[in-house]
Write a protein that holds these residues in place. Structure first.
Motif, short mmCIF file in Angstrom:
data_model
loop_
_atom_site.label_atom_id
_atom_site.label_comp_id
_atom_site.label_asym_id
_atom_site.label_seq_id
_atom_site.Cartn_x
_atom_site.Cartn_y
_atom_site.Cartn_z
N ASP A 64 0.58 -0.58 0.09
CA ASP A 64 0.02 -0.21 0.26
C ASP A 64 0.91 0.83 0.24
O ASP A 64 0.32 2.25 1.05
CB ASP A 64 -0.53 0.35 1.29
CG ASP A 64 -2.22 -0.94 0.78
OD1 ASP A 64 -2.61 -1.53 0.02
OD2 ASP A 64 -2.51 -1.50 1.86
N MET A 65 2.33 1.03 -0.38
CA MET A 65 2.75 2.80 -0.67
C MET A 65 3.18 3.13 -2.13
O MET A 65 3.02 4.62 -2.53
CB MET A 65 4.44 1.82 -0.41
CG MET A 65 5.12 1.38 1.08
SD MET A 65 6.07 0.98 1.00
CE MET A 65 6.30 0.74 2.96
N VAL A 66 2.12 2.39 -3.16
CA VAL A 66 1.66 3.10 -4.65
C VAL A 66 0.41 2.23 -4.55
O VAL A 66 -0.05 1.32 -4.12
CB VAL A 66 3.05 2.40 -5.24
CG1 VAL A 66 2.32 2.59 -7.18
CG2 VAL A 66 4.00 2.68 -5.42
N THR A 67 -0.15 3.13 -4.84
CA THR A 67 -1.21 2.74 -6.00
C THR A 67 -1.40 2.71 -7.56
O THR A 67 -0.59 2.99 -8.13
CB THR A 67 -2.47 3.72 -5.91
OG1 THR A 67 -2.10 5.48 -6.22
CG2 THR A 67 -2.56 4.23 -4.72
N ALA A 68 -2.15 1.70 -8.03
CA ALA A 68 -2.53 1.30 -9.86
C ALA A 68 -3.20 1.17 -9.99
O ALA A 68 -4.57 1.27 -9.73
CB ALA A 68 -1.41 -0.20 -9.75
N LYS A 69 -3.48 2.09 -11.40
CA LYS A 69 -4.95 2.54 -11.57
C LYS A 69 -4.75 1.98 -13.95
O LYS A 69 -3.88 2.43 -14.07
CB LYS A 69 -4.67 3.52 -11.71
CG LYS A 69 -6.47 4.48 -12.75
CD LYS A 69 -6.85 5.85 -12.29
CE LYS A 69 -5.77 6.76 -12.62
NZ LYS A 69 -6.51 7.66 -12.93
N ALA A 83 2.32 7.51 -6.04
CA ALA A 83 2.85 7.19 -4.35
C ALA A 83 1.42 7.54 -3.53
O ALA A 83 1.04 8.41 -3.57
CB ALA A 83 3.71 7.61 -4.49
N THR A 84 1.56 6.77 -2.51
CA THR A 84 0.57 6.73 -1.69
C THR A 84 1.30 7.64 -0.09
O THR A 84 2.54 7.55 0.08
CB THR A 84 -0.25 5.50 -0.84
OG1 THR A 84 0.54 4.84 -0.26
CG2 THR A 84 -0.73 5.03 -1.58
N GLU A 85 0.30 8.10 0.60
CA GLU A 85 0.76 8.74 1.83
C GLU A 85 1.80 8.15 2.66
O GLU A 85 2.87 8.33 2.96
CB GLU A 85 0.04 9.58 2.78
CG GLU A 85 -0.42 11.10 1.65
CD GLU A 85 0.54 11.60 2.39
OE1 GLU A 85 1.21 11.43 3.07
OE2 GLU A 85 -0.22 12.70 1.25
N THR A 90 7.54 6.73 4.17
CA THR A 90 8.18 5.46 4.64
C THR A 90 9.50 5.71 4.32
O THR A 90 10.85 5.93 4.23
CB THR A 90 8.10 4.44 3.79
OG1 THR A 90 6.54 3.49 4.52
CG2 THR A 90 9.20 2.73 3.91
N LEU A 91 9.84 6.77 2.31
CA LEU A 91 10.83 6.85 1.47
C LEU A 91 10.85 8.35 2.78
O LEU A 91 12.79 8.17 2.78
CB LEU A 91 9.95 7.30 0.07
CG LEU A 91 11.19 8.23 -0.57
CD1 LEU A 91 12.72 7.14 -0.77
CD2 LEU A 91 10.40 9.29 -1.80
N ARG A 92 10.82 9.54 3.20
CA ARG A 92 10.83 9.94 4.35
C ARG A 92 11.78 9.48 5.48
O ARG A 92 12.51 10.13 5.87
CB ARG A 92 9.80 11.25 4.77
CG ARG A 92 9.15 11.89 3.44
CD ARG A 92 8.75 13.47 4.21
NE ARG A 92 7.71 12.38 5.02
CZ ARG A 92 6.14 12.79 3.79
NH1 ARG A 92 6.24 13.09 2.54
NH2 ARG A 92 5.13 12.15 4.74
#
Length: 122
Positions: A64-69, A83-85, A90-92
């Motif tokens: 759930d760190m990235v959404t796919a559409k 990227a999700t919040e 997590t990246l920060r």
């Protein structure tokens, strides 16, 4: 070059993918992520193949760190990733944590030639 896993189990390449997605806060395809990596971090780090980017995207979507559409343009279907919040957070955290045990390895032919030419005219 094979990316190493970090303490949270994500390989460094996953953070590279997250970073590319976070850079302009936009939706990108796997191919666009690869191209952006090539034109930015590829100059000093590494540019993964599209298949490697896709593997990381699957891992990041599962966490759930990235959404796919999926979007359809004419006869073609593409998947856009963003990227999700959770992913940005997590990246920060990863960027803010200074690794004291990581070995720094620089592979650059100019540096190698400079070292080999120590007895030559600079």
């Amino acid at each position: 070059m094979s990316p190493r896993s970090t303490t949270d189990g994500l390989p460094v390449t996953a953070y590279l993918v997250l970073g590319v997605l976070a850079a302009n806060d936009e939706q990108l395809t796997a191919g666009e992520i690869k191209t952006r990596a090539e034109l930015s971090v590829g100059h000093f780090y590494w540019s993964p193949s599209v298949s490697h980017v896709r593997r990381e995207l699957i891992r990041l979507v599962d966490r759930d760190m990235v959404t796919a559409k999926e979007v359809r343009t004419g006869k073609r279907t593409s998947t856009l990733y963003q990227a999700t919040e959770s992913g940005l957070s997590t990246l920060r955290r990863w960027v803010d944590a200074l690794p004291v045990t990581d070995q720094v390895i620089i592979t650059h032919s100019v540096i190698l030639k400079t070292w080999l030419a120590r007895d030559s005219d600079p």
